[in-house]
Write an enzyme that holds these catalytic residues in place. Structure first.
Site, mmCIF file in Angstrom:
data_model
loop_
_atom_site.group_PDB
_atom_site.id
_atom_site.type_symbol
_atom_site.label_atom_id
_atom_site.label_comp_id
_atom_site.label_asym_id
_atom_site.label_seq_id
_atom_site.Cartn_x
_atom_site.Cartn_y
_atom_site.Cartn_z
ATOM 1 N N SER A 1 0.852 -1.191 0.000
ATOM 2 C CA SER A 1 0.000 0.000 0.000
ATOM 3 C C SER A 1 0.884 1.236 0.000
ATOM 4 C CB SER A 1 -0.902 -0.004 1.234
ATOM 5 O OG SER A 1 -0.143 0.360 2.366
ATOM 6 N N LYS A 2 0.230 2.382 -0.044
ATOM 7 C CA LYS A 2 0.938 3.666 -0.067
ATOM 8 C C LYS A 2 1.966 3.787 1.055
ATOM 9 C CE LYS A 2 -0.619 6.381 -3.456
ATOM 10 N NZ LYS A 2 0.383 6.537 -4.512
ATOM 11 N N ARG A 3 1.663 3.135 2.179
ATOM 12 C CA ARG A 3 2.580 3.196 3.314
ATOM 13 C C ARG A 3 3.980 2.720 2.939
ATOM 14 N NH1 ARG A 3 1.954 -0.500 6.834
ATOM 15 N NH2 ARG A 3 0.403 -1.616 5.616
ATOM 16 N N HIS A 4 4.026 1.806 1.968
ATOM 17 C CA HIS A 4 5.318 1.235 1.569
ATOM 18 C C HIS A 4 6.018 2.092 0.518
ATOM 19 C CE1 HIS A 4 3.041 -2.403 2.977
ATOM 20 N NE2 HIS A 4 4.151 -2.518 3.665
ATOM 21 N N GLY A 5 5.398 3.204 0.132
ATOM 22 C CA GLY A 5 5.999 4.045 -0.913
ATOM 23 C C GLY A 5 5.111 4.047 -2.130
#
Ligand code: GLU
Length: 431
Positions: free
Chosen positions: A200-204
Site C-alpha cells: 500500500s501507499k505506506r510502503h511508498g
C-alpha cells in the site's frame, strides 16, 4: 482453440504495481504460446471510472512495452448484452426477481476447478448464496459482467490476483448456467511490502507512473515485476524480454505472496543502467537535466552519463550526477563529506593545493591524470586515497568512491581547476 487472455483493469485509479504484474504475466503467457493478449476496461462503476485513468493505464502498459491485440473492449458499452443474458437466465428459471433485482440461483453441490497456480480448489454451492447479477436499475454486477464478457471475448485463460479466488466459484456456476465452456483459471499471489502486509501507499509509491518519474527504466521495471511471484528456475534474475517470453510458464508461478523490495528494484535498475549505452540513456536524462535547469552540450552530457551510469540507481540519479559534473552550482556538500573535511581541514586544503599544482601542468586524459596523482601520493609518502578523496569532495560534494581521474576528465580541465581553486580559497567548497 487459440489462446486468448485478457487484462481487465477498472479505471478507478492508476495502473498500480499489482495490476501491472497481472498484465505482464498475461502478456508473457500470450506471447509464450503465440496467443492473443486482450484488454477490457471494466468501467461499469460510472462514479469512479474516468477517461483519465483509462489513459494513464494504457500509457503505463505502453511504457512497460506490453502491447495488446485487438481494440480494447469497454465493459460499460456492453450493458445491453449483459441485460440480455440476464433476462435469458431469468426466462430459463436459473435466476429470479427479488426486490426488482435479478438474482442468480446458485446450484447445490461441488464447484471446483484445477487452478493453474494452486492446483485443485473446491467450494460447495451450499456455502455460496444466490447472488444478484442485475441490480434493480438493470446495471450488471461485476461477477456477471465479467463472465458474459469473457465468454463473448472467447477468453481461454483467466490469470488474475488471488483476491479473486472467492469470485471464481460464482463465475464457474454462471458458465455452467450459460452453457459456455469455462476458461482455465489461475490465481497469482498477492504482493506484500517488506513488512509482510499487503502493498500500500505506506510502503511508498504503488503507481507505475511514479516509478517512471523516479527514473526507473521500463526494462528494469518489467524484469522486476516478472519476478514478483514468478521464477524461471535457478537463481536467474536479469532476463531480456525474449528470454522471459521463452521461459514463462504457469508452473513457475509461486503460491505464496511476493515481496515488493524497493532496494531490489533500484539494484536491478542499476544493472540496466550499466548495460545501457550513454546514447540510449540520453533521451531519458536530458529532460531531467533540463528540469534541473541545465542544458549542457550533448557531447559533454554523453561523456558524463558514461562516467556515472554504473554508479547510479535511477536516471534521476544519473541526471543529478551529470549536473554536478557539468555545473558547479549543483554541488552540495553532503554530511559525510563535511565530516571528512572537519577531521583535518588543514590537511584537506594542503592536499588540494598540492594536487592543483600538478594538475595545472597535467595532460587532461584519464590515464595521464591517474599517473600524475599517483606520483604525487608516492612523493608525499601518503596513500592515494589521501590525494583522491579531497578532490572528489571538492568536485562533487560527496565521497562516492569513483575513479577520480575519470571524474576530473569528465568535469574538464578548466572547470575542475576552477573548482579546486575555489575549494582551496574557501577551505570548504564554493562554486
Ligand atoms: N476489474 C477486475 C479487477 O480489476 C478484473 C478482475 C478479473 O480479472 O476478472 O480486479
Amino acid at each position: 482453440m487459440s489462446t486468448r487472455v485478457r487484462f481487465a483493469p477498472s479505471p478507478t485509479g492508476y495502473l498500480h504495481v499489482g495490476g501491472a504484474r497481472t498484465a505482464l504475466f498475461n502478456w508473457l503467457y500470450a506471447r509464450h504460446v503465440g496467443g492473443k493478449f486482450l484488454l477490457r476496461i471494466e468501467d461499469t462503476d460510472k462514479q469512479r471510472s474516468t477517461d483519465e485513468h483509462t489513459r494513464v493505464i494504457l500509457n503505463g502498459l505502453t511504457w512497460l512495452g506490453l502491447d495488446w491485440d485487438e481494440e480494447p473492449v469497454f465493459q460499460g458499452a456492453r450493458v445491453q448484452r449483459h441485460q440480455e443474458v440476464a433476462d435469458r437466465l431469468l426466462a430459463a428459471g436459473q435466476a429470479y426477481v427479488e426486490d426488482g433485482a435479478i438474482r442468480f440461483r446458485l446450484p447445490l453441490g461441488e464447484i471446483a476447478w484445477d487452478d493453474a497456480v494452486h492446483g485443485r480448489i473446491s467450494f460447495q454451492g451450499e456455502d455460496i448464496k444466490d447472488f444478484v447479477i442485475l441490480r434493480s436499475d438493470r446495471t450488471p454486477i461485476y461477477n456477471f459482467a465479467v463472465v458474459v464478457d469473457d465468454v463473448d471475448m472467447a477468453i481461454t485463460h483467466v490469470l488474475r490476483g488471488d483476491d479473486h479466488i472467492s469470485n471464481t466459484p460464482k463465475q464457474l456456476a454462471l458458465y455452467r448456467a450459460i452453457g459456455a465452456p469455462a476458461p482455465v483459471f489461475g490465481h497469482v499471489p498477492m504482493i506484500n511490502g517488506p513488512d509482510g502486509k499487503k502493498l500500500s501507499k505506506r510502503h511508498g509509491a504503488t503507481a507505475v507512473g511514479d516509478y517512471q518519474h523516479m527514473g526507473i527504466l521500463p526494462a528494469a521495471m518489467r524484469n522486476f515485476l516478472a519476478l514478483l511471484g514468478w521464477s524461471p528456475g535457478g537463481d536467474r534474475e536479469i532476463m531480456t524480454l525474449d528470454e522471459m517470453v521463452q521461459l514463462f510458464s504457469f508452473e513457475g508461478i509461486q503460491k505464496k505472496p511476493a515481496i515488493f523490495d524497493m532496494t531490489k528494484l533500484e539494484w536491478m535498475n542499476g544493472q540496466y543502467l550499466s548495460m545501457a549505452s550513454a546514447e540510449d540513456l540520453y533521451p531519458l536524462v536530458a529532460p531531467q537535466l533540463a528540469q534541473l535547469g541545465l542544458n549542457g552540450n550533448k557531447d559533454a552530457v554523453l561523456k558524463a552519463i558514461a562516467a556515472v551510469k554504473t554508479r547510479s540507481r535511477t536516471t534521476l540519479d544519473v541526471a543529478k550526477q551529470v549536473a554536478v559534473r557539468l555545473d558547479a552550482t549543483h554541488v552540495i556538500v553532503d554530511e559525510k563529506a563535511k565530516k571528512e573535511i572537519a577531521k583535518d581541514p588543514t590537511g584537506y586544503r594542503a592536499s588540494l593545493e598540492a594536487s592543483l599544482a600538478v594538475l595545472q601542468k597535467a595532460e587532461w586524459s584519464p590515464a595521464a591524470l591517474e599517473l600524475v596523482l599517483r606520483e604525487l601520493a608516492e612523493r608525499q609518502g601518503v596513500a592515494a586515497g589521501k590525494i583522491f578523496q579531497p578532490i572528489r569532495i571538492a568536485l562533487t560534494g560527496g565521497t562516492v568512491s569513483e575513479p577520480v581521474n575519470e571524474l576530473l576528465y569528465v568535469v574538464g580541465k578548466e572547470a575542475a581547476l576552477r573548482r579546486l581553486q575555489a575549494a582551496v580559497s574557501s577551505g570548504l567548497l564554493t562554486p
